[in-house]
Design a protein around this motif. Sequence first.
Motif, PDB file in Angstrom:
ATOM      1  N   SER A 110       0.822  -1.209   0.000  1.00 56.90           N
ATOM      2  CA  SER A 110       0.000   0.000   0.000  1.00 56.90           C
ATOM      3  C   SER A 110       0.855   1.257   0.000  1.00 56.90           C
ATOM      4  CB  SER A 110      -0.931  -0.005   1.219  1.00 56.90           C
ATOM      5  OG  SER A 110      -1.901  -1.013   1.106  1.00 56.90           O
ATOM      6  N   GLU A 111       1.990   1.206   0.703  1.00 56.66           N
ATOM      7  CA  GLU A 111       2.862   2.378   0.735  1.00 56.66           C
ATOM      8  C   GLU A 111       3.410   2.690  -0.651  1.00 56.66           C
ATOM      9  OE1 GLU A 111       4.927   3.725   4.345  1.00 56.66           O
ATOM     10  OE2 GLU A 111       5.340   1.585   4.609  1.00 56.66           O
ATOM     11  N   LEU A 112       3.829   1.672  -1.386  1.00 56.76           N
ATOM     12  CA  LEU A 112       4.378   1.900  -2.721  1.00 56.76           C
ATOM     13  C   LEU A 112       3.341   2.552  -3.629  1.00 56.76           C
ATOM     14  CD1 LEU A 112       6.338  -1.450  -3.259  1.00 56.76           C
ATOM     15  CD2 LEU A 112       7.301   0.798  -2.718  1.00 56.76           C
ATOM     16  N   VAL A 113       2.121   2.052  -3.578  1.00 60.03           N
ATOM     17  CA  VAL A 113       1.053   2.600  -4.430  1.00 60.03           C
ATOM     18  C   VAL A 113       0.680   4.010  -3.981  1.00 60.03           C
ATOM     19  CG1 VAL A 113      -1.341   2.313  -5.165  1.00 60.03           C
ATOM     20  CG2 VAL A 113       0.130   0.304  -4.950  1.00 60.03           C
ATOM     21  N   TRP A 151      14.796  -8.331  -1.079  1.00 62.13           N
ATOM     22  CA  TRP A 151      15.791  -7.339  -1.505  1.00 62.13           C
ATOM     23  C   TRP A 151      15.217  -6.399  -2.553  1.00 62.13           C
ATOM     24  CZ3 TRP A 151      17.875  -6.072  -6.220  1.00 62.13           C
ATOM     25  CH2 TRP A 151      18.989  -5.226  -6.194  1.00 62.13           C
ATOM     26  N   PHE A 152      14.473  -6.944  -3.509  1.00 63.76           N
ATOM     27  CA  PHE A 152      13.885  -6.133  -4.578  1.00 63.76           C
ATOM     28  C   PHE A 152      12.911  -5.104  -4.004  1.00 63.76           C
ATOM     29  CE2 PHE A 152      10.331  -5.529  -7.589  1.00 63.76           C
ATOM     30  CZ  PHE A 152      11.017  -4.886  -8.614  1.00 63.76           C
ATOM     31  N   PHE A 153      12.042  -5.542  -3.102  1.00 64.50           N
ATOM     32  CA  PHE A 153      11.068  -4.621  -2.525  1.00 64.50           C
ATOM     33  C   PHE A 153      11.740  -3.604  -1.597  1.00 64.50           C
ATOM     34  CE2 PHE A 153       7.830  -7.566  -4.014  1.00 64.50           C
ATOM     35  CZ  PHE A 153       6.831  -6.687  -4.408  1.00 64.50           C
ATOM     36  N   LYS A 154      12.837  -3.995  -1.004  1.00 63.14           N
ATOM     37  CA  LYS A 154      13.596  -3.039  -0.197  1.00 63.14           C
ATOM     38  C   LYS A 154      14.101  -1.890  -1.062  1.00 63.14           C
ATOM     39  CE  LYS A 154      17.746  -2.556   2.669  1.00 63.14           C
ATOM     40  NZ  LYS A 154      18.920  -3.247   3.264  1.00 63.14           N
ATOM     41  N   GLN A 155      14.588  -2.215  -2.260  1.00 62.10           N
ATOM     42  CA  GLN A 155      15.075  -1.168  -3.161  1.00 62.10           C
ATOM     43  C   GLN A 155      13.940  -0.244  -3.598  1.00 62.10           C
ATOM     44  OE1 GLN A 155      18.393  -1.139  -3.138  1.00 62.10           O
ATOM     45  NE2 GLN A 155      18.086  -3.053  -2.003  1.00 62.10           N
ATOM     46  N   LEU A 156      12.772  -0.816  -3.905  1.00 62.76           N
ATOM     47  CA  LEU A 156      11.613  -0.001  -4.260  1.00 62.76           C
ATOM     48  C   LEU A 156      11.191   0.888  -3.093  1.00 62.76           C
ATOM     49  CD1 LEU A 156       9.244  -2.394  -6.262  1.00 62.76           C
ATOM     50  CD2 LEU A 156      10.629  -0.518  -7.145  1.00 62.76           C
ATOM     51  N   ASN A 157      11.187   0.294  -1.911  1.00 62.75           N
ATOM     52  CA  ASN A 157      10.808   1.030  -0.703  1.00 62.75           C
ATOM     53  C   ASN A 157      11.761   2.188  -0.455  1.00 62.75           C
ATOM     54  OD1 ASN A 157       9.545   1.731   1.689  1.00 62.75           O
ATOM     55  ND2 ASN A 157       9.688  -0.308   2.587  1.00 62.75           N
ATOM     56  N   LYS A 158      13.042   1.902  -0.576  1.00 60.83           N
ATOM     57  CA  LYS A 158      14.074   2.913  -0.337  1.00 60.83           C
ATOM     58  C   LYS A 158      13.967   4.060  -1.348  1.00 60.83           C
ATOM     59  CE  LYS A 158      19.097   3.187   0.412  1.00 60.83           C
ATOM     60  NZ  LYS A 158      20.348   2.386   0.443  1.00 60.83           N
ATOM     61  N   LEU A 159      13.732   3.709  -2.595  1.00 59.34           N
ATOM     62  CA  LEU A 159      13.639   4.716  -3.654  1.00 59.34           C
ATOM     63  C   LEU A 159      12.423   5.620  -3.470  1.00 59.34           C
ATOM     64  CD1 LEU A 159      14.673   5.796  -6.395  1.00 59.34           C
ATOM     65  CD2 LEU A 159      13.195   4.089  -7.489  1.00 59.34           C
ATOM     66  N   THR A 160      11.261   5.020  -3.202  1.00 61.09           N
ATOM     67  CA  THR A 160      10.019   5.804  -3.107  1.00 61.09           C
ATOM     68  C   THR A 160       9.833   6.457  -1.750  1.00 61.09           C
ATOM     69  OG1 THR A 160       8.750   3.828  -2.466  1.00 61.09           O
ATOM     70  CG2 THR A 160       8.874   4.346  -4.822  1.00 61.09           C
ATOM     71  N   ALA A 161      10.624   6.062  -0.745  1.00 65.58           N
ATOM     72  CA  ALA A 161      10.504   6.680   0.577  1.00 65.58           C
ATOM     73  C   ALA A 161      10.795   8.173   0.526  1.00 65.58           C
ATOM     74  CB  ALA A 161      11.451   5.998   1.564  1.00 65.58           C
ATOM     75  N   LEU A 182      16.571   2.076   5.102  1.00 65.82           N
ATOM     76  CA  LEU A 182      15.976   2.781   3.973  1.00 65.82           C
ATOM     77  C   LEU A 182      16.567   4.165   3.749  1.00 65.82           C
ATOM     78  CD1 LEU A 182      12.237   1.795   4.583  1.00 65.82           C
ATOM     79  CD2 LEU A 182      13.875   0.720   3.034  1.00 65.82           C
ATOM     80  N   ALA A 183      17.626   4.485   4.508  1.00 62.64           N
ATOM     81  CA  ALA A 183      18.313   5.779   4.362  1.00 62.64           C
ATOM     82  C   ALA A 183      17.365   6.956   4.561  1.00 62.64           C
ATOM     83  CB  ALA A 183      18.992   5.862   3.002  1.00 62.64           C
ATOM     84  N   VAL A 184      16.528   6.846   5.580  1.00 61.75           N
ATOM     85  CA  VAL A 184      15.598   7.923   5.930  1.00 61.75           C
ATOM     86  C   VAL A 184      16.176   8.696   7.108  1.00 61.75           C
ATOM     87  CG1 VAL A 184      13.286   8.481   6.773  1.00 61.75           C
ATOM     88  CG2 VAL A 184      13.605   6.605   5.136  1.00 61.75           C
ATOM     89  N   PRO A 185      16.278  10.013   7.030  1.00 64.05           N
ATOM     90  CA  PRO A 185      16.797  10.796   8.159  1.00 64.05           C
ATOM     91  C   PRO A 185      15.942  10.593   9.412  1.00 64.05           C
ATOM     92  CG  PRO A 185      16.682  12.132   6.170  1.00 64.05           C
ATOM     93  CD  PRO A 185      15.973  10.854   5.853  1.00 64.05           C
ATOM     94  N   LEU A 186      16.589  10.421  10.542  1.00 57.33           N
ATOM     95  CA  LEU A 186      15.859  10.228  11.799  1.00 57.33           C
ATOM     96  C   LEU A 186      14.918  11.384  12.088  1.00 57.33           C
ATOM     97  CD1 LEU A 186      18.737   8.808  14.038  1.00 57.33           C
ATOM     98  CD2 LEU A 186      16.728   7.553  13.218  1.00 57.33           C
ATOM     99  N   SER A 187      15.277  12.556  11.628  1.00 56.92           N
ATOM    100  CA  SER A 187      14.452  13.737  11.889  1.00 56.92           C
ATOM    101  C   SER A 187      13.098  13.672  11.187  1.00 56.92           C
ATOM    102  CB  SER A 187      15.189  15.001  11.437  1.00 56.92           C
ATOM    103  OG  SER A 187      15.489  14.945  10.052  1.00 56.92           O
TER     104      SER A 187
END
Length: 239
Positions: A110-113, A151-161, A182-187
């Motif tokens: 749902s998050e990706l969509v 791994w594939f969905f992790k890359q999609l998640n990381k990109l669209t985050a 996912l390389a998201v800033p803690l802030s």
Amino acid sequence: MNWKTKDVFLSSNNLTFLPRKKVLFVIDTLELGGAEQSLLANISRFKNTEGIVCHLYKGETLKPKFIEKGIKVHSLNIEKQYGFGQAYEQLKAIVKTERPDLIVAYLTRSELVARLVGKFNNIPVIGTFVHDLYAKKTHQHLSWLAKKKVWFFKQLNKLTAKVCIGFVANSQFIKESNAKQLAVPLSKIKVINRGRDSSLFACKDLDFKRSDITIRFVNVSRLIPIKGQLELISAFKIL
């Protein structure tokens, strides 16, 4: 307040003093899961915010509970495991009809969509972190092919985050783990602990000092490593 220029995280305290806003919550299903029941508990408490729910995939055990609370529910009931194209088009149509001020998405599919729909319709999106998706321990029991899919969905998640204006995590550990993976800033991540009303489960007249009392723990969940059964047993022993 402009949702796009200020960090806004969903809690009744945050939204009390805002003009009435419309928030669209997007989730995989309305089955009996932790995220689904937390969504019901949270949205039922909103006073100055109109919450609308859309579940993308088939499964609506909790739907009557939402309706009882006066919450509008859109059921797409997509039967495919993913069906991202179909989900995108149908969710986009709902967004154009409802015109929400904010989209909040739960769970990876749902998050990706929702992120794509939000991006291409100029609606801010908040993501959610509800478990430790990508830890090695979580997937050590999976087959080689399943690990590649993770791994594939992790890359999609990381990109669209990067689309999200912020995230809500249900614990500090989950916040730190997902931020790293996912390389998201803690802030950009706000911790709002998931909880239940303990009075519904409390033993009101039990004297724990009595020697003839036997304490029994009951845990109901799937017997998979991510549910932490071994950690629960260790904690019960300590208690």
